[in-house]
Design an enzyme around this catalytic site. Structure first.
Site, mmCIF file in Angstrom:
data_model
loop_
_atom_site.group_PDB
_atom_site.id
_atom_site.type_symbol
_atom_site.label_atom_id
_atom_site.label_comp_id
_atom_site.label_asym_id
_atom_site.label_seq_id
_atom_site.Cartn_x
_atom_site.Cartn_y
_atom_site.Cartn_z
ATOM 1 N N HIS A 34 0.876 -1.165 0.000
ATOM 2 C CA HIS A 34 0.000 0.000 0.000
ATOM 3 C C HIS A 34 0.918 1.220 0.000
ATOM 4 O O HIS A 34 2.074 1.141 0.447
ATOM 5 C CB HIS A 34 -0.908 0.008 1.233
ATOM 6 C CG HIS A 34 -1.948 -1.079 1.181
ATOM 7 N ND1 HIS A 34 -2.082 -2.040 2.146
ATOM 8 C CD2 HIS A 34 -2.895 -1.338 0.252
ATOM 9 C CE1 HIS A 34 -3.068 -2.860 1.820
ATOM 10 N NE2 HIS A 34 -3.579 -2.455 0.679
ATOM 11 N N ASP A 44 2.374 1.738 3.273
ATOM 12 C CA ASP A 44 3.353 0.716 3.702
ATOM 13 C C ASP A 44 4.726 1.156 3.218
ATOM 14 O O ASP A 44 5.735 0.976 3.906
ATOM 15 C CB ASP A 44 3.074 -0.652 3.047
ATOM 16 C CG ASP A 44 1.749 -1.279 3.474
ATOM 17 O OD1 ASP A 44 1.396 -1.151 4.664
ATOM 18 O OD2 ASP A 44 1.086 -1.908 2.619
HETATM 19 C C1 XUL Z 1 -9.244 -6.222 0.550
HETATM 20 C C2 XUL Z 1 -8.047 -6.594 -0.184
HETATM 21 C C3 XUL Z 1 -6.922 -5.623 -0.146
HETATM 22 C C4 XUL Z 1 -6.280 -5.407 -1.450
HETATM 23 C C5 XUL Z 1 -5.146 -4.443 -1.485
HETATM 24 O O1 XUL Z 1 -10.201 -7.179 0.579
HETATM 25 O O2 XUL Z 1 -7.988 -7.658 -0.749
HETATM 26 O O3 XUL Z 1 -5.968 -6.074 0.777
HETATM 27 O O4 XUL Z 1 -5.785 -6.610 -1.938
HETATM 28 O O5 XUL Z 1 -5.520 -3.154 -1.219
#
Ligand code: XUL
Ligand code: MN
Length: 346
Positions: free
Chosen positions: A51, A54
């Site tokens: 992210h 992150d």
């Molecule tokens: C939510 C999900 C997230 C995404 C990344 O359900 O899967 O972790 O993969 O933002």
């Protein structure tokens, strides 16, 4: 003859979570990012998913220059460890600015915040050496249908995607659909929706998708069919393998833990389409059980990879000739059983 695909694996820091759920606190002590990165390397994963925050903690409190500097430092560290960044995803579901949606908020200032933050995420992705921006559209939907104009929201999504595509001519947007949670209904619940909205953008070739097994199951779909569908368009650019027991909250279980046959079908679909041939990674978006002790913290990831690799073997040793004969004879009862016998082994 084409060489069989060898797969490369990755996960994100959030996949080493501490056990909190909506009803109770954490059950494991917090771990640092450094520890998570060290685990990833030690266990032979090739890349990490990020992210935006992150990669660059406290992103909203940093200037553009500070964001670039932090991203460049992370890139140096990853290079030093011989690790790659698989993707960057703007985390648009935490901020007070996205309470009523991000790109589809009714408040124009909040829509602008979401776009600005996405452009910063693209900058981070570029610095980290990946051209994939993952968009899980967590809050783009509604609980109260009348509070939003869905037609207008689709327009706002296209506008936001267009700004991202214009910001960086190399970036590719991988939409990760999920039909519900946290929203009651999401605007882009399936791969079909993701690939359809791509056609409305300024550069449809740079808008593709990421399939998560659990999200497909929550939409009442077969993840293997979703893989074949996305790959018919050449648009499966990332993958979150996991499992899900029925239509409940998003469970992020280890791959194959609930429906081994469906996991086998997903692996077969990846194999027949050559997933990974263009550098795509196999990512596991799985979480440890709340009951997991700290000393077993990596096991859900290691088990998911082990199950995946064992199913690759199963896919490659499946008796396709026998299956084809049964298909020609329309003897699907026998076909059904040879799949089961194959999975059960000797
Ligand atoms: C939510 C999900 C997230 C995404 C990344 O359900 O899967 O972790 O993969 O933002
Ligand atoms: Mn995911």
């Amino acid at each position: 003859m084409a060489q069989p695909q060898t797969y490369r694996f990755c996960f994100g820091p959030w996949n080493l979570s501490e056990g909190a759920d909506p009803y109770g606190p954490t059950t494991r002590p917090p771990q640092t990012f450094d520890w998570k990165l060290a685990q990833l390397k030690k266990h032979g994963f090739a890349a990490m998913m990020f992210h935006d925050d992150d990669a660059v903690p406290d992103i909203d409190g940093k200037s553009e220059a500070q964001i670039r500097k932090a991203a460049a430092e992370l890139r140096k560290r990853l290079d030093g460890e011989g690790l790659a960044a698989e993707m960057v995803a703007p985390r648009l579901w935490f901020s007070p600015m996205t309470i009523d949606g991000a790109y589809t908020s009714n408040d124009p200032k909040h829509r602008q915040y979401a776009i600005d933050r996405s452009l910063r995420s693209i900058d981070i992705a570029t610095i980290l050496g990946t051209d994939i921006l993952v968009l899980w559209l967590a809050r783009e939907g509604s609980y109260i249908r009348e509070s939003k104009n869905a037609r207008r929201c689709i327009g706002w999504l296209v506008e936001a995607f267009d700004k991202m595509l214009a910001h960086d001519k190399k970036i590719r947007l991988a939409i990760e659909p999920k039909p519900n949670e946290p929203m009651d209904h999401a605007y882009l619940p399936t791969i079909g929706h993701a690939l359809a909205i791509a056609q409305l953008t300024r550069d449809p070739d740079r808008v593709g998708c990421l399939i998560e097994s659990a999200h497909a199951i929550l939409a009442g779909l077969d993840p293997a069919d979703e893989i074949d569908f996305a790959m018919s368009f050449g648009k499966l650019w990332s993958l979150h393998l996991n499992d899900q027991n029925g239509l409940k909250y998003d469970q992020d279980r280890p791959f194959g833990n609930t429906n081994l046959r469906s996991a086998f079908d997903q692996v077969r679909a990846l194999e027949r389409n050559g997933y990974g041939r263009h550098g795509e990674y196999v990512c596991f978006d799985v979480h440890p059980f709340r009951t997991t002790k700290p000393e077993h913290w990596m096991d859900h990831l290691l088990n998911s990879r082990r199950t995946f690799l064992r199913l690759v073997e199963k896919a490659r040793t499946f008796d396709e000739a026998a299956a084809n004969q049964l298909i020609a004879d329309r003897n699907y009862q026998a076909l059904d059983q040879i799949v089961i016998e194959h999975l059960l082994g000797q």
